[in-house]
Design a protein around this motif. Structure first.
Motif, PDB file in Angstrom:
ATOM      1  N   VAL A  32      32.824 -36.245 -70.300  1.00 23.38           N
ATOM      2  CA  VAL A  32      31.756 -37.050 -70.903  1.00 23.38           C
ATOM      3  C   VAL A  32      31.909 -38.464 -70.360  1.00 23.38           C
ATOM      4  N   THR A 110      34.475 -46.249 -75.729  1.00 22.11           N
ATOM      5  CA  THR A 110      35.025 -45.061 -75.068  1.00 22.11           C
ATOM      6  C   THR A 110      36.276 -44.570 -75.781  1.00 22.11           C
ATOM      7  N   THR A 114      36.587 -40.975 -77.481  1.00 24.30           N
ATOM      8  CA  THR A 114      37.698 -40.111 -77.060  1.00 24.30           C
ATOM      9  C   THR A 114      38.435 -39.547 -78.266  1.00 24.30           C
ATOM     10  N   VAL A 127      36.986 -37.993 -71.656  1.00 26.36           N
ATOM     11  CA  VAL A 127      35.971 -39.028 -71.857  1.00 26.36           C
ATOM     12  C   VAL A 127      36.343 -40.253 -71.028  1.00 26.36           C
TER      13      VAL A 127
END
Length: 357
Positions: A32, A110, A114, A127
């Motif tokens: 991702v 992020t 994660t 991620v």
């Protein structure tokens, strides 16, 4: 567990059935990638020149003929603009980490995504984040995830409203990377999410929470979006319509009456006609009309950046006050608020459908 992870893959390294001279293959995972606009590496002239050169050379951003635009850009704009932009970045720079706030916030987003993904899927999801311009580059991040075994990737441009100079160019850059890869991962791109219920709830909560801290209620909430040339709208780009819908949906989420929120556009660049009204002019007109206390929100930005921390809180603030305004309240972007992160994870999970269980 991902479908691919169930294969005969005992971990990082060589698979049990491959020959001894076969290149190492990482265990299959899903990636991702959160993609944001970008940031210069520093505030000096050359850092800004590199960043602005990449940004303003993108034909999704400035689509004039290259033979006409590049001489103007290289010989005129990039000799002056880096000084102006450098000063703006210096005024908001995160001196503790020596980076722009956009980079700091995107990293924080992020890290939280994660954590959520790890709780859901363990080690089956990687991620990361990238920038369309500057570092970490889209190219480097996608290649790194592929090396980690990400055979499938959800590419997530952090723009609630679709725009060709934002969402489309981020996706373009991802596909350019795939064109250079021997083993391309499968990729899904996240569409516009301005109507997502979690996003709207987070946006409305951010307004309510700030209003609860104020001595008096602002007489007007101004929703300021980054502008685009008017011809983009006429050529079929839905960005302007998405912005108008965002304001309406936010107003409905708040339970407010029509007229309590205005939609305006900022950051005009170049001589041609842009969508309007322009934020800097509109707030001054509000002050002249007797609106002495206004609040400004930026629903097109997923994280605070130079356009919000410098342009809105300095230039646009000063325009309002000079015209007779008295109290100017800026409502921060959603940044790494937990409800915003919940919305981003829910949106990403929707795109992961069929890839993970």
């Amino acid at each position: 567990m991902s479908e691919n992870a169930a294969k005969d893959q005992p971990g990082e390294g060589r698979l049990s059935h491959t020959q001894s001279d076969h290149p190492p293959i990482a265990r299959a995972k899903v990636g991702v990638v959160l993609a944001n606009l970008g940031t210069p590496d520093n505030t000096d002239y050359w850092s800004l020149r590199r960043y602005l050169g990449e940004f303003l050379s993108d034909q999704r951003v400035v689509d004039y003929a290259r033979w006409k635009w590049q001489p103007i850009l290289q010989l005129v704009i990039l000799t002056r603009r880096p000084f102006v932009s450098g000063k703006a970045y210096k005024s908001i720079w995160n001196t503790e980490k020596d980076e722009s706030p956009l980079l700091t916030i995107t990293r924080a987003q992020t890290e939280k995504v994660t954590e959520r993904m790890k709780a859901l899927y363990g080690d089956d999801v990687e991620v990361d984040f990238c920038m369309r311009y500057g570092n970490p580059s889209t190219d480097s991040v996608l290649k790194r995830l592929a090396e980690k075994g990400c055979e499938r990737i959800v590419f997530f441009p952090l723009y609630p409203q679709y725009g060709s100079p934002t969402t489309a160019t981020a996706n373009d850059q991802a596909f350019r990377t795939l064109m250079k890869m021997k083993w391309q991962p499968s990729i899904r791109t996240v569409p516009a999410y301005f109507a997502h219920s979690g996003f709207l709830q987070a946006l409305a909560s951010s307004v309510t929470e700030v209003y609860q801290t104020l001595d008096g209620r602002p007489s007007k909430l101004v929703a300021s979006y980054h502008g685009v040339p008017e011809r983009f709208l006429l050529d079929g780009d839905p960005y302007h319509c998405h912005c108008q819908k965002t304001t309406r949906l936010l107003r409905e989420q708040l339970g407010w009456e029509k007229g309590e929120i205005d939609t305006v556009f900022q950051s005009k660049f170049g001589p041609e006609k842009w969508v309007g009204p322009a934020t800097v002019d509109h707030v001054a007109e509000l002050a002249r009309q007797g609106h002495k206390h206004i609040a400004v929100i930026s629903p097109a930005f997923s994280s605070d950046c130079v356009e919000t921390l410098e342009e809105i809180q300095e230039e646009i603030h000063d325009s309002f006050m000079a015209a007779g305004g008295e109290t100017f309240t800026y409502i921060p972007c959603l940044n790494d608020r937990d409800d915003h992160i919940d919305a981003l994870v829910d949106i990403a999970n929707n795109e992961l459908g069929g890839w993970l269980t």
